[in-house]
Design a protein around this motif. Structure first.
Motif, mmCIF file in Angstrom:
data_model
loop_
_atom_site.group_PDB
_atom_site.id
_atom_site.type_symbol
_atom_site.label_atom_id
_atom_site.label_comp_id
_atom_site.label_asym_id
_atom_site.label_seq_id
_atom_site.Cartn_x
_atom_site.Cartn_y
_atom_site.Cartn_z
ATOM 1 N N ILE A 1 1.004 -1.056 0.153
ATOM 2 C CA ILE A 1 -0.126 -0.065 0.052
ATOM 3 C C ILE A 1 0.795 1.303 0.038
ATOM 4 N N VAL A 2 1.832 1.340 0.734
ATOM 5 C CA VAL A 2 2.931 2.363 0.895
ATOM 6 C C VAL A 2 3.433 2.595 -0.424
ATOM 7 N N ALA A 3 3.848 1.301 -1.125
ATOM 8 C CA ALA A 3 4.542 1.519 -2.496
ATOM 9 C C ALA A 3 3.748 2.048 -3.457
ATOM 10 N N ARG A 4 2.449 1.590 -3.458
ATOM 11 C CA ARG A 4 1.464 2.284 -4.431
ATOM 12 C C ARG A 4 1.316 3.811 -4.404
ATOM 13 N N GLU A 5 1.006 4.067 -3.038
ATOM 14 C CA GLU A 5 0.876 5.629 -2.956
ATOM 15 C C GLU A 5 2.268 6.545 -2.985
ATOM 16 N N VAL A 6 3.380 5.875 -2.891
ATOM 17 C CA VAL A 6 4.824 6.624 -3.077
ATOM 18 C C VAL A 6 4.890 6.575 -4.647
ATOM 19 N N MET A 7 4.554 5.603 -5.381
ATOM 20 C CA MET A 7 4.543 5.530 -6.787
ATOM 21 C C MET A 7 3.764 6.675 -7.343
ATOM 22 N N LYS A 8 2.393 6.884 -6.848
ATOM 23 C CA LYS A 8 1.356 7.864 -7.403
ATOM 24 C C LYS A 8 2.017 9.257 -6.974
#
Ligand SMILES: NC(=O)C1=CN([C@@H]2O[C@H](COP(=O)(O)OP(=O)(O)OC[C@H]3O[C@@H](n4cnc5c(N)ncnc54)[C@H](O)[C@@H]3O)[C@@H](O)[C@H]2O)C=CC1
Ligand SMILES: CC(=O)C(=O)O
Ligand SMILES: [Mg+2]
Length: 555
Positions: free
Chosen positions: A509-516
């Motif tokens: 979840i953290v990685a996904r939001e960091v990507m965005k």
């Protein structure tokens, strides 16, 4: 080890008869065929019957050296039991004794005497194109001080968590220690010490070495993200400022810790019964972690509409000399100046008790690397100041220093001294604690407020977004994503972080939001069409992309 039993391809006793024949393994391993659960069962039995945590660490480390998939199967499926062995607190003891425990190289060791050869050394790393590097100079290892080259255990441990928690392939991780000597007399006198046997050179010379290292790393591995870890505070702030706009890098102690504490603080405020506007925070410890966390929380308040000054006014930082004020009379380190209070009317507050009496805080955060500074009178004073605000209010108490031997107080003390009302998070894990009264028993569950909940996702997000920089928004977003990653059961139990067994889910979840966030900040170098597809299909599509790219140990 036979060449056909490389640790990255070793399936232990899971090799099929066909594989054993084709790889010429017949007779090199016992005849029995076992699935992964049987092999894990054997390893767990060994771990549970060893006498000390160092023995357990060494056994695990041996498995990692022989059979990478078995090591990560164990770590991922037994995170609560094994993470404290691979990471804090055990890794602290390992670092203290690293030069004695050493049996084989597990990192790149680059000394300041090898300045001319940094690129060659980097190219000597046997695995191609590392994606993530954790680098330290060993100058502030956990709360244990300057351990010199012995601090290499930290990059090794953090990168094991990059793989376990965020699925970065183990062959893509690169631990590095920059050996500039050490101020540690015990190490300097130890005949077995593995590092340079000299004092550290000037800050300027260490910085030149760092410049050369960063330039070489960017040239040899241009796609690699660099995580700075456990540099003592002055260097930590300086290097972050120096490279953040030119290199793909972040500082875990300043930014990762800032994000993880913000993530927990959001949940803690909700549980505390004290509205966010009324929170008053005392920080014991004004180093890289203390200041990093306080700054991240200031950003949170400003995003909620407060002016920067009003946000800053909610924080009182304390160091060894007392409350950090503008007129304290000593020369404040550069990183402390931002939070120096100017509203103390010339009065100086030397002890934590005096500060609590003056501030009446609702939250107390410890980042001092000093065991026991949250004494009974301190914790009771915190509770009293929260109680004075109204019934049902709960104090926030975060003794965050590592390892356990440096925690500002224990979980049991915090529960006892607050009559069970505390909202608690510590840097290293404490066990749950049960109080029995007659037939009744109440069990209290601690939280672990450790940057392990964010750095793996920040690194993974930056890698997968092909981010050219790690921006402040990427860090901030990791905190918000972490706060939103708790499941219903965790919320119901009153936790403020996901259980450590769910760190892998939280990291995605953290990685996904960091990507965005990387995309929003214009630093993602992924093709625009890719982002448009994800916009059309939403988070599940992005999650699928992430999950398809992460390492899962297969025996
Ligand atoms: N939970 C987590 O995720 C993290 C925890 N930490 C821990 O935070 C601790 C501090 O790290 P840094 O800020 O980098 O260290 P540092 O050495 O830069 O800062 C320590 C600060 O505490 C103050 N201090 C020390 N003893 C004190 C005392 N008795 N009373 C009042 N103030 C005192 C010092 O003056 C200094 O301001 C370490 O134990 C480290 O392991 C650091 C990063 C992440
Ligand atoms: C957790 C961590 O990064 C530290 O204690 O330094
Ligand atoms: Mg650290």
């Amino acid at each position: 080890m036979a060449a056909n039993l490389s640790p990255f391809r070793h399936k232990g006793l899971s090799f099929t008869p066909e594989q054993r024949i084709s790889k010429n393994l017949t007779g090199l391993i016992p005849h029995v065929m076992e699935d992964s659960s049987k092999q894990c069962e054997r390893a767990l039995k060994m771990i549970r019957t060893r006498g000390t945590n160092i023995d357990r660490y060494l056994y695990l480390s041996n498995i990692k050296n022989q059979n990478v998939d078995l090591f990560y199967s164990l770590l991922i499926n037994n995170a609560k039991e094994l993470m404290p062995l691979v990471y804090t607190p055990t890794i602290g003891d390992v670092c203290l004794q690293y030069s004695t425990l050493y049996t084989r190289p597990e990192a790149l060791y680059i000394s300041i005497k090898q300045r001319k050869s940094i690129k060659t050394i980097l190219k000597n790393w046997p695995y191609p194109n590392p994606e993530i590097c954790v680098v330290t100079d060993g100058s502030r290892i956990l709360g244990l001080g300057d351990l010199g080259v012995n601090g290499v255990g930290i990059p090794i441990g953090k990168l094991a968590l990059y793989t376990a928690a965020a699925g970065i392939h183990p062959e893509k991780t690169l631990p590095i220690v920059l050996d500039c000597g050490t101020a540690n007399e015990t190490n300097l006198k130890d005949p077995l010490y593995l590092g340079l046997r000299s004092k550290r050179p000037s800050v300027a010379e260490q910085q030149e070495f760092m410049d050369e290292f960063m330039a070489a790393a960017a040239e040899v591995y241009p796609d690699m993200v660099v995580q700075f870890e456990d540099f003592e505070s002055e260097k930590a702030f300086n290097y972050l400022d120096r490279y953040r706009n030119t290199h793909k890098c972040f500082n875990d102690d300043i930014q990762g810790t800032g994000a993880v504490v913000l993530g927990g603080y959001i949940g803690a405020v909700n549980l505390s019964g004290v509205p966010i506007e009324e929170q008053r925070l005392v920080f014991m410890g004004a180093g890289s972690a203390g200041v990093g966390v306080a700054k991240q929380l200031v950003e949170y308040y400003t995003k909620r509409g407060l002016s920067e000054q009003a946000a800053k006014d909610k924080f009182w930082l304390v160091d060894t000399k007392g409350l950090v004020t503008k007129d304290r009379g000593d020369k404040l380190a550069e990183h402390k100046k931002y939070f120096a209070r100017g509203d103390n009317n010339g009065h100086q507050f030397r002890t934590l008790e005096e500060v609590i009496e003056y501030v009446k805080p609702t939250a107390l955060v410890g980042l001092t690397a000093t065991f026991g500074v949250f004494t009974e009178s301190v914790v009771r004073a915190l509770k009293a100041s929260v109680d004075a605000g109204g019934l049902g209010r709960r104090p926030i108490l975060f003794p965050l220093s590592n390892p356990l031997s440096k925690a500002e107080c224990t979980f049991e003390q915090a529960v006892t001294w607050t009559d069970g009302t505390v909202i608690f998070a510590s840097g290293s894990p404490f066990s749950s604690f049960t109080i029995k009264a007659g037939d009744q028993a109440i069990t209290y569950h601690p939280n672990q407020g450790n940057n392990v909940y964010v750095f793996p996702g920040i690194g993974l997000g930056a890698i997968l977004a092909k981010a050219s920089r790690v921006t402040d928004n990427m860090i901030y977003t990791s905190a918000a994503a972490l706060a939103g990653s708790l499941n219903a059961d965790e919320v119901h139990k009153g936790l403020i972080y996901p259980r450590i067994e769910r760190v892998r889910e939280a990291s995605i979840i953290v990685a996904r939001e960091v990507m965005k966030a990387a995309r929003r900040d214009g630093v993602s170098q992924l093709p625009e069409e890719q982002w448009l597809t994800w916009e059309e299909w939403g988070d599940p599509a992005l999650d699928k992309y992430i999950k398809e790219r992460i390492y899962d140990p297969k025996l």
